[in-house]
Design an enzyme around this catalytic site. Sequence first.
Site, PDB file in Angstrom:
ATOM      1  N   LYS A 137       0.893   0.154   0.838  1.00 29.54           N
ATOM      2  CA  LYS A 137       0.803  -0.800   1.726  1.00 29.54           C
ATOM      3  C   LYS A 137       0.819  -0.719   3.229  1.00 29.54           C
ATOM      4  O   LYS A 137       1.383   0.414   3.642  1.00 29.54           O
ATOM      5  CB  LYS A 137       1.970  -1.735   1.472  1.00 29.54           C
ATOM      6  CG  LYS A 137       2.325  -2.006   0.154  1.00 29.54           C
ATOM      7  CD  LYS A 137       3.475  -3.009  -0.270  1.00 29.54           C
ATOM      8  CE  LYS A 137       3.800  -3.196  -1.730  1.00 29.54           C
ATOM      9  NZ  LYS A 137       4.980  -2.099  -1.935  1.00 29.54           N
ATOM     10  N   TYR A 168       8.147   2.227   3.271  1.00 29.59           N
ATOM     11  CA  TYR A 168       9.443   2.567   2.161  1.00 29.59           C
ATOM     12  C   TYR A 168       9.972   4.210   2.686  1.00 29.59           C
ATOM     13  O   TYR A 168      10.813   4.761   2.071  1.00 29.59           O
ATOM     14  CB  TYR A 168       9.113   2.606   0.937  1.00 29.59           C
ATOM     15  CG  TYR A 168       8.923   1.339   0.322  1.00 29.59           C
ATOM     16  CD1 TYR A 168       9.244   0.133   0.909  1.00 29.59           C
ATOM     17  CD2 TYR A 168       8.238   1.271  -1.090  1.00 29.59           C
ATOM     18  CE1 TYR A 168       8.508  -0.979   0.689  1.00 29.59           C
ATOM     19  CE2 TYR A 168       8.029  -0.102  -1.503  1.00 29.59           C
ATOM     20  CZ  TYR A 168       8.100  -1.197  -0.548  1.00 29.59           C
ATOM     21  OH  TYR A 168       7.725  -2.619  -1.107  1.00 29.59           O
ATOM     22  N   HIS A 203       0.764  -5.515   3.867  1.00 31.38           N
ATOM     23  CA  HIS A 203       2.087  -5.716   3.338  1.00 31.38           C
ATOM     24  C   HIS A 203       2.667  -7.199   3.935  1.00 31.38           C
ATOM     25  O   HIS A 203       3.601  -7.829   3.112  1.00 31.38           O
ATOM     26  CB  HIS A 203       3.189  -4.581   4.151  1.00 31.38           C
ATOM     27  CG  HIS A 203       4.333  -4.364   3.149  1.00 31.38           C
ATOM     28  ND1 HIS A 203       5.105  -3.211   3.356  1.00 31.38           N
ATOM     29  CD2 HIS A 203       5.215  -5.242   2.669  1.00 31.38           C
ATOM     30  CE1 HIS A 203       6.047  -3.361   2.416  1.00 31.38           C
ATOM     31  NE2 HIS A 203       6.025  -4.468   2.035  1.00 31.38           N
ATOM     32  N   ASP A 252       4.446   2.190  -7.255  1.00 32.84           N
ATOM     33  CA  ASP A 252       4.196   1.284  -6.193  1.00 32.84           C
ATOM     34  C   ASP A 252       4.880   1.633  -4.992  1.00 32.84           C
ATOM     35  O   ASP A 252       6.356   2.098  -5.134  1.00 32.84           O
ATOM     36  CB  ASP A 252       4.650  -0.316  -6.473  1.00 32.84           C
ATOM     37  CG  ASP A 252       4.712  -1.153  -5.176  1.00 32.84           C
ATOM     38  OD1 ASP A 252       3.275  -1.763  -5.091  1.00 32.84           O
ATOM     39  OD2 ASP A 252       5.633  -1.376  -4.633  1.00 32.84           O
TER      40      ASP A 252
HETATM   41  N1  LIG Z   1       5.506  -6.118  -1.289  1.00 33.44           N
HETATM   42  C1  LIG Z   1       7.072  -6.355  -0.653  1.00 33.44           C
HETATM   43  O1  LIG Z   1       7.153  -7.079   0.454  1.00 33.44           O
HETATM   44  C2  LIG Z   1       8.146  -5.988  -1.618  1.00 33.44           C
HETATM   45  C3  LIG Z   1       9.307  -6.610  -1.606  1.00 33.44           C
HETATM   46  C4  LIG Z   1      10.358  -5.908  -2.235  1.00 33.44           C
HETATM   47  C5  LIG Z   1      10.123  -5.362  -3.366  1.00 33.44           C
HETATM   48  N2  LIG Z   1       8.709  -4.688  -3.309  1.00 33.44           N
HETATM   49  C6  LIG Z   1       8.326  -3.770  -4.493  1.00 33.44           C
HETATM   50  O2  LIG Z   1       8.853  -4.189  -5.696  1.00 33.44           O
HETATM   51  C7  LIG Z   1       9.703  -3.240  -6.440  1.00 33.44           C
HETATM   52  C8  LIG Z   1      10.704  -4.129  -7.296  1.00 33.44           C
HETATM   53  O3  LIG Z   1      11.751  -4.933  -6.441  1.00 33.44           O
HETATM   54  P1  LIG Z   1      13.036  -4.488  -5.875  1.00 33.44           P
HETATM   55  O4  LIG Z   1      13.221  -3.266  -5.992  1.00 33.44           O
HETATM   56  O5  LIG Z   1      13.415  -5.228  -4.720  1.00 33.44           O
HETATM   57  O6  LIG Z   1      13.789  -5.320  -7.282  1.00 33.44           O
HETATM   58  P2  LIG Z   1      14.099  -4.935  -8.899  1.00 33.44           P
HETATM   59  O7  LIG Z   1      13.164  -4.184  -9.131  1.00 33.44           O
HETATM   60  O8  LIG Z   1      14.144  -6.511  -9.251  1.00 33.44           O
HETATM   61  O9  LIG Z   1      15.492  -4.750  -9.125  1.00 33.44           O
HETATM   62  C9  LIG Z   1      15.861  -3.362  -8.660  1.00 33.44           C
HETATM   63  C10 LIG Z   1      17.224  -3.081  -8.692  1.00 33.44           C
HETATM   64  O10 LIG Z   1      17.761  -3.417  -9.859  1.00 33.44           O
HETATM   65  C11 LIG Z   1      18.624  -2.148 -10.450  1.00 33.44           C
HETATM   66  N3  LIG Z   1      17.925  -1.887 -11.955  1.00 33.44           N
HETATM   67  C12 LIG Z   1      16.929  -1.467 -12.258  1.00 33.44           C
HETATM   68  N4  LIG Z   1      16.767  -1.553 -13.771  1.00 33.44           N
HETATM   69  C13 LIG Z   1      18.060  -2.118 -13.963  1.00 33.44           C
HETATM   70  C14 LIG Z   1      18.598  -2.428 -15.163  1.00 33.44           C
HETATM   71  N5  LIG Z   1      18.027  -2.152 -16.233  1.00 33.44           N
HETATM   72  N6  LIG Z   1      19.512  -3.214 -15.307  1.00 33.44           N
HETATM   73  C15 LIG Z   1      20.479  -3.366 -14.399  1.00 33.44           C
HETATM   74  N7  LIG Z   1      19.909  -3.234 -12.908  1.00 33.44           N
HETATM   75  C16 LIG Z   1      18.751  -2.455 -12.847  1.00 33.44           C
HETATM   76  C17 LIG Z   1      18.237  -0.910  -9.551  1.00 33.44           C
HETATM   77  O11 LIG Z   1      19.162  -0.100  -9.433  1.00 33.44           O
HETATM   78  P3  LIG Z   1      19.091   1.402  -9.884  1.00 33.44           P
HETATM   79  O12 LIG Z   1      17.947   2.029  -8.980  1.00 33.44           O
HETATM   80  O13 LIG Z   1      20.417   2.096  -9.408  1.00 33.44           O
HETATM   81  O14 LIG Z   1      18.840   1.513 -11.254  1.00 33.44           O
HETATM   82  C18 LIG Z   1      17.702  -1.875  -8.231  1.00 33.44           C
HETATM   83  O15 LIG Z   1      19.035  -1.883  -7.548  1.00 33.44           O
HETATM   84  C19 LIG Z   1      10.122  -2.542  -5.059  1.00 33.44           C
HETATM   85  O16 LIG Z   1      11.137  -1.336  -5.607  1.00 33.44           O
HETATM   86  C20 LIG Z   1       8.933  -2.458  -4.521  1.00 33.44           C
HETATM   87  O17 LIG Z   1       8.395  -1.319  -4.937  1.00 33.44           O
HETATM   88  C21 LIG Z   1       7.537  -5.197  -2.646  1.00 33.44           C
END
Ligand SMILES: NC(=O)c1ccc[n+]([C@@H]2O[C@H](COP(=O)([O-])OP(=O)(O)OC[C@H]3O[C@@H](n4cnc5c(N)ncnc54)[C@H](OP(=O)(O)O)[C@@H]3O)[C@@H](O)[C@H]2O)c1
Length: 348
Positions: free
Chosen positions: A99, A70, A132, A65
């Site tokens: 997106k 990004y 987005h 994704d």
């Molecule tokens: N459409 C939108 O508006 C929108 C908004 C936000 C996000 N997104 C998408 O959704 C994806 C996921 O959301 P997100 O990145 O905000 O949050 P998330 O996936 O809930 O959390 C990612 C964070 O958690 C850490 N992490 C990963 N695995 C872990 C584990 N096993 N234990 C503890 N910490 C862990 C990562 O750090 P490390 O990298 O250091 O492991 C990172 O800081 C994004 O990357 C993006 O692709 C879309």
Amino acid sequence: MTISKLVTMSNGVKMPIFGLGTWQASVVTSELYCSTFNNTFFQSSKESVISSVKTALNDGYRLIDTAAAYFNEEAIGEALAETFKEGKIKREDIFITTKCPPTFLHPQKQEEAISSSLSKLKLDYVDLYLAHFPCAYGDELKPEKALHDCKPEDIWKGFENLYEKKLTRSIGISNFNIEQIHRISKSAKIPIHNHQLELHLYFQQDDVVEVCKKYGITVTAYAPLGSPGRTSYKLSNGFQPKWPVGPEPLENPVVQYLAKKYSKTPAQILLRYLIQKGISVIPKSTNAKRIIENHQIFDFELDENEMRNLYNVTQQPRLFWQDFLIGHPEDPYKEERGKQHKNPLHLI
Ligand SMILES: NC(=O)c1ccc[n+]([C@@H]2O[C@H](COP(=O)([O-])OP(=O)(O)OC[C@H]3O[C@@H](n4cnc5c(N)ncnc54)[C@H](OP(=O)(O)O)[C@@H]3O)[C@@H](O)[C@H]2O)c1
């Protein structure tokens, strides 16, 4: 209960239920997208993005994704090209989501946006293209540049065109509210195939998920771990948005208990809970150990009681308020922005 690793969208296209998120695995900048802040941001190196994507693909991930916003599409494109060249995985084995940013949501600019993403990703098509946000802007993300006449229905017409031109195998939305989903669904020639929204233990969004189900829209949870890394998000000028303070899903006692019971990590419990509900997840990590660990959620099952206990966790307000949308007539959270929420701008 065996969980299918694929979710079938209403047009028959199959999307992996599990994939790699890449927000904050960014390498470049955006004067265009982030011009409001006149910023540049560097969250990780290009090498780290390439290595994360390759680690994930080698481990069996089949969905990546990303988003124009990004600024890592180029690095992902390199990782994909290298992977295809190695001959282990073919293009058709992989599902790529990207997106369209708000400054390109006007139907006349969408083709330029998707072509730019395709060129960076070194692909002829993506598998899922998402609007987005429901808010279209002119050349800058400033309230005065909001395109008042470009409604979500208009954005969608443009998306139908991209789909018909086969630039993408499916089309969807992100961060739209229920009313906007109804409006599009009533006028659409091609239905919404997917909705990507904030969804995790403390923000389960049952009402939106229910509406998506009604229209046959598959759901992808962003921030499925509660986005613990969100607080380190920083703009180059040093500006760090303030985030709502609340409990962290990874620290929830029920999650911790289940992690112990199943010899899993709290992250694996959170992800398993969502996929067991049929919701796709895209956890982000640039840490090889966690990338691999997060994927190991297909070898255990939460029972009915445990699912209910996780469902019954007291809900909290959203984390991702996308304040830069304030003032746009299609701001999806207009009604929801209450007294509790006084965050400065943040942009995801
Ligand atoms: N459409 C939108 O508006 C929108 C908004 C936000 C996000 N997104 C998408 O959704 C994806 C996921 O959301 P997100 O990145 O905000 O949050 P998330 O996936 O809930 O959390 C990612 C964070 O958690 C850490 N992490 C990963 N695995 C872990 C584990 N096993 N234990 C503890 N910490 C862990 C990562 O750090 P490390 O990298 O250091 O492991 C990172 O800081 C994004 O990357 C993006 O692709 C879309």
